[in-house]
Scaffold this motif. Structure first.
Motif, PDB file in Angstrom:
ATOM      1  N   UNK A  58       0.826  -1.205   0.000  1.00 28.75           N
ATOM      2  CA  UNK A  58       0.000   0.000   0.000  1.00 28.75           C
ATOM      3  C   UNK A  58       0.862   1.258   0.000  1.00 28.75           C
ATOM      4  N   UNK A  59       1.910   1.255   0.796  1.00 34.57           N
ATOM      5  CA  UNK A  59       2.770   2.423   0.918  1.00 34.57           C
ATOM      6  C   UNK A  59       3.623   2.631  -0.337  1.00 34.57           C
ATOM      7  N   UNK A  60       4.146   1.561  -0.904  1.00 35.70           N
ATOM      8  CA  UNK A  60       5.119   1.690  -1.984  1.00 35.70           C
ATOM      9  C   UNK A  60       4.566   1.475  -3.386  1.00 35.70           C
ATOM     10  N   UNK A  98       5.889  -0.172 -12.416  1.00 34.91           N
ATOM     11  CA  UNK A  98       5.934  -0.280 -10.961  1.00 34.91           C
ATOM     12  C   UNK A  98       6.661  -1.551 -10.530  1.00 34.91           C
ATOM     13  N   UNK A  99       6.457  -2.653 -11.257  1.00 30.42           N
ATOM     14  CA  UNK A  99       7.137  -3.907 -10.915  1.00 30.42           C
ATOM     15  C   UNK A  99       8.642  -3.771 -11.079  1.00 30.42           C
ATOM     16  N   UNK A 100       9.075  -3.119 -12.134  1.00 32.71           N
ATOM     17  CA  UNK A 100      10.515  -2.924 -12.339  1.00 32.71           C
ATOM     18  C   UNK A 100      11.092  -2.074 -11.216  1.00 32.71           C
ATOM     19  N   UNK A 101      10.387  -1.021 -10.837  1.00 32.37           N
ATOM     20  CA  UNK A 101      10.873  -0.161  -9.755  1.00 32.37           C
ATOM     21  C   UNK A 101      10.927  -0.910  -8.426  1.00 32.37           C
ATOM     22  N   UNK A 102       9.948  -1.770  -8.171  1.00 30.98           N
ATOM     23  CA  UNK A 102       9.924  -2.513  -6.913  1.00 30.98           C
ATOM     24  C   UNK A 102      10.971  -3.617  -6.868  1.00 30.98           C
ATOM     25  N   UNK A 103      11.316  -4.168  -8.016  1.00 28.35           N
ATOM     26  CA  UNK A 103      12.251  -5.291  -8.060  1.00 28.35           C
ATOM     27  C   UNK A 103      13.698  -4.876  -7.838  1.00 28.35           C
ATOM     28  N   UNK A 104      13.951  -3.595  -7.686  1.00 30.10           N
ATOM     29  CA  UNK A 104      15.321  -3.114  -7.471  1.00 30.10           C
ATOM     30  C   UNK A 104      15.871  -3.618  -6.145  1.00 30.10           C
ATOM     31  N   UNK A 134       8.814  -9.604  -3.865  1.00 30.76           N
ATOM     32  CA  UNK A 134       7.442 -10.119  -3.773  1.00 30.76           C
ATOM     33  C   UNK A 134       6.398  -9.107  -4.244  1.00 30.76           C
ATOM     34  N   UNK A 135       6.675  -7.824  -4.027  1.00 33.86           N
ATOM     35  CA  UNK A 135       5.757  -6.781  -4.484  1.00 33.86           C
ATOM     36  C   UNK A 135       5.761  -6.701  -6.013  1.00 33.86           C
ATOM     37  N   UNK A 136       6.932  -6.847  -6.595  1.00 31.28           N
ATOM     38  CA  UNK A 136       7.029  -6.834  -8.056  1.00 31.28           C
ATOM     39  C   UNK A 136       6.286  -8.028  -8.650  1.00 31.28           C
TER      40      UNK A 136
END
Length: 134
Positions: A10-12, A88-94, A100-102
């Motif tokens: 939710x936050x990210x 968003x998935x690419x940004x989260x997978x960093x 898991x979010x990605x």
């Protein structure tokens, strides 16, 4: 664990994705003829807010109207929402914590492309008949 992942989600990114779906729903409701798309977008917005512990399944039965509606949806909104999920998935997978979010973001791409004829259900309701049979 689901609660922690949902709060981090939710936050990210989950809030921004849900706002994208809410914007799509608002546009659909204004255009009147696309009101069914608006309701589908609202269902996905709730899924985008709190995805862990829920999954998408096909509604039973054949739905020829859903096929036509999904083609229109892809052209108007689906491709842009799917691109938002990929970015968003690419940004989260960093980060390692973001993986898991990605993956949850990538899991949402099929329903963002073809939402009609789908249903969002708790994961426990799918596993329950399997446990009863065992």
């Amino acid at each position: 664990m689901r609660l922690i992942l949902n709060v981090i989600w939710l936050v990210f990114g989950g809030l921004w994705l849900a706002l994208g779906y809410l914007l799509a729903a608002l546009i659909c409701f204004v255009l009147i003829i696309t009101i069914p798309f608006g309701f589908a977008s609202l269902r996905i917005a709730s899924y985008a807010l709190w995805p862990f512990g829920r999954t998408v399944i096909d509604k039973p039965g054949t739905r020829p109207g859903a096929l036509i509606g999904n083609v229109i949806w892809v052209l108007l909104f689906g491709i842009w929402l799917a691109i938002g999920h990929v970015v968003t998935a690419v940004a989260m997978a960093v980060t390692i914590i973001g993986i898991p979010l990605a993956l949850a973001n990538l899991k949402m791409i099929p329903v963002s492309l073809v939402p009609l004829g789908k249903e969002i259900v708790p994961v426990d309701s799918i596993n329950q008949p399997l446990r009863a049979a065992a």
